[in-house]
Design a protein around this motif. Structure first.
Motif, PDB file in Angstrom:
ATOM      1  N   GLU A 104      58.762   8.683  -5.976  1.00  0.00           N
ATOM      2  CA  GLU A 104      59.631   9.072  -4.966  1.00  0.00           C
ATOM      3  C   GLU A 104      59.216   9.010  -3.581  1.00  0.00           C
ATOM      4  O   GLU A 104      60.116   8.709  -2.640  1.00  0.00           O
TER       5      GLU A 104
ATOM      6  N   LYS B 167      59.620   5.327  -2.733  1.00  0.00           N
ATOM      7  CA  LYS B 167      60.965   4.801  -2.511  1.00  0.00           C
ATOM      8  C   LYS B 167      61.500   5.432  -1.090  1.00  0.00           C
ATOM      9  O   LYS B 167      62.090   5.011  -0.522  1.00  0.00           O
ATOM     10  N   TYR B 168      61.201   6.808  -0.848  1.00  0.00           N
ATOM     11  CA  TYR B 168      61.676   7.523   0.454  1.00  0.00           C
ATOM     12  C   TYR B 168      61.158   6.772   1.594  1.00  0.00           C
ATOM     13  O   TYR B 168      61.936   6.499   2.586  1.00  0.00           O
TER      14      TYR B 168
ATOM     15  N   GLU C 105      59.963   3.552   1.916  1.00  0.00           N
ATOM     16  CA  GLU C 105      60.816   2.221   2.035  1.00  0.00           C
ATOM     17  C   GLU C 105      62.151   2.566   2.563  1.00  0.00           C
ATOM     18  O   GLU C 105      62.681   1.599   3.385  1.00  0.00           O
ATOM     19  N   SER C 106      62.710   3.440   2.272  1.00  0.00           N
ATOM     20  CA  SER C 106      64.230   3.648   2.669  1.00  0.00           C
ATOM     21  C   SER C 106      64.295   4.051   4.042  1.00  0.00           C
ATOM     22  O   SER C 106      65.058   3.544   4.632  1.00  0.00           O
TER      23      SER C 106
ATOM     24  N   SER D 279      63.156   0.769   6.021  1.00  0.00           N
ATOM     25  CA  SER D 279      64.218  -0.058   6.144  1.00  0.00           C
ATOM     26  C   SER D 279      65.344   0.118   6.977  1.00  0.00           C
ATOM     27  O   SER D 279      65.659  -0.704   7.735  1.00  0.00           O
ATOM     28  N   LYS D 280      65.691   1.462   7.170  1.00  0.00           N
ATOM     29  CA  LYS D 280      66.636   1.878   8.223  1.00  0.00           C
ATOM     30  C   LYS D 280      65.978   1.717   9.418  1.00  0.00           C
ATOM     31  O   LYS D 280      67.117   1.505  10.574  1.00  0.00           O
TER      32      LYS D 280
ATOM     33  N   SER E  76      65.419  10.402   9.715  1.00  0.00           N
ATOM     34  CA  SER E  76      66.171   9.425   9.094  1.00  0.00           C
ATOM     35  C   SER E  76      67.339   9.275   9.871  1.00  0.00           C
ATOM     36  O   SER E  76      68.333   8.840   9.184  1.00  0.00           O
TER      37      SER E  76
ATOM     38  N   ASP F 118      70.626  10.637   8.261  1.00  0.00           N
ATOM     39  CA  ASP F 118      70.912  10.095   6.936  1.00  0.00           C
ATOM     40  C   ASP F 118      70.555  11.081   5.744  1.00  0.00           C
ATOM     41  O   ASP F 118      69.553  10.784   5.074  1.00  0.00           O
TER      42      ASP F 118
END
Length: 202
Positions: free
Chosen positions: A9, A12-13, A15-16, A19-20, A90, A93
């Motif tokens: 997790e 994944k977080y 990378e998210s 990416s943004k 974020s 987001d």
């Protein structure tokens, strides 16, 4: 049965978020974000979001969550500083599931917290600390369960009887603290699941 893999997790977080960030930020800014994502609270936030996704399933089904005796993750996200930091990083987001999580956990019409302990000093005091953590997060916990009780088995073995007798003090403490809102489950050599779990309700 769902299982939250903390490292998966976290990755994944991260990378998210990156990416943004790459859509609008310079290399220097991205390097800052990468460094920021290595902070200890990042994993807490990643796990929190995964936890929120699991709880979101309660919209149309019963969700049972078995978690360690600590309210640390909830309290971290309850912190204004950490929450604002997450929004800023974020760029606002925030998943809808995360926005709704704490209100849902605080809503006694939707959530029932059951504190499970053993009839021993350390587990009971850990459970009491958990209850205080939950109170600070404004999450109510009414019911207690004393699990794996030798006293409840009525054992006649001398050594086990001595241990069972030691449980009485802690069972009484849970009884008094919970105002009688507790249950004691006998020790069992077998894993309690399926039909055996249903038998506890009879």
């Amino acid at each position: 049965m769902s299982h939250i893999d903390e490292q998966a997790e976290l990755k994944k977080y991260q990378e998210s978020v990156l990416s943004k960030a790459r859509e609008t930020m310079s290399e220097d800014d991205i390097a800052y974000v990468e460094e920021d994502l290595r902070s200890p609270c990042t994993q807490e936030i990643a796990v929190f979001r995964a936890f929120a996704e699991v709880v979101e399933k309660a919209e149309d089904q019963i969700v049972v969550i078995d978690t360690a005796p600590t309210g640390h993750t909830l309290l971290l996200l309850e912190s204004t500083q950490s929450y604002n930091h997450e929004i800023k990083r974020s760029q606002g987001d925030i998943p809808e599931s995360a926005r709704k999580l704490l209100p849902r956990l605080r809503n006694t019409a939707e959530t029932e917290v059951i504190i499970v302990t053993l009839a021993e000093a350390t587990p009971v005091y850990e459970a009491l600390r958990l209850e205080e953590d939950l109170k600070r997060a404004k999450i109510a916990a009414k019911w207690w369960v004393v699990n794996s009780s030798l006293y409840r088995t009525g054992t006649t073995n001398k050594m086990l009887s001595a241990k069972a007798s030691n449980e009485i003090e802690w069972i009484n403490k849970v009884d008094a603290h919970s105002n009688g809102n507790f249950a004691v489950i006998s020790w069992s050599a077998d894993e309690i699941k399926g039909d055996k779990l249903k038998e506890l309700l009879l």
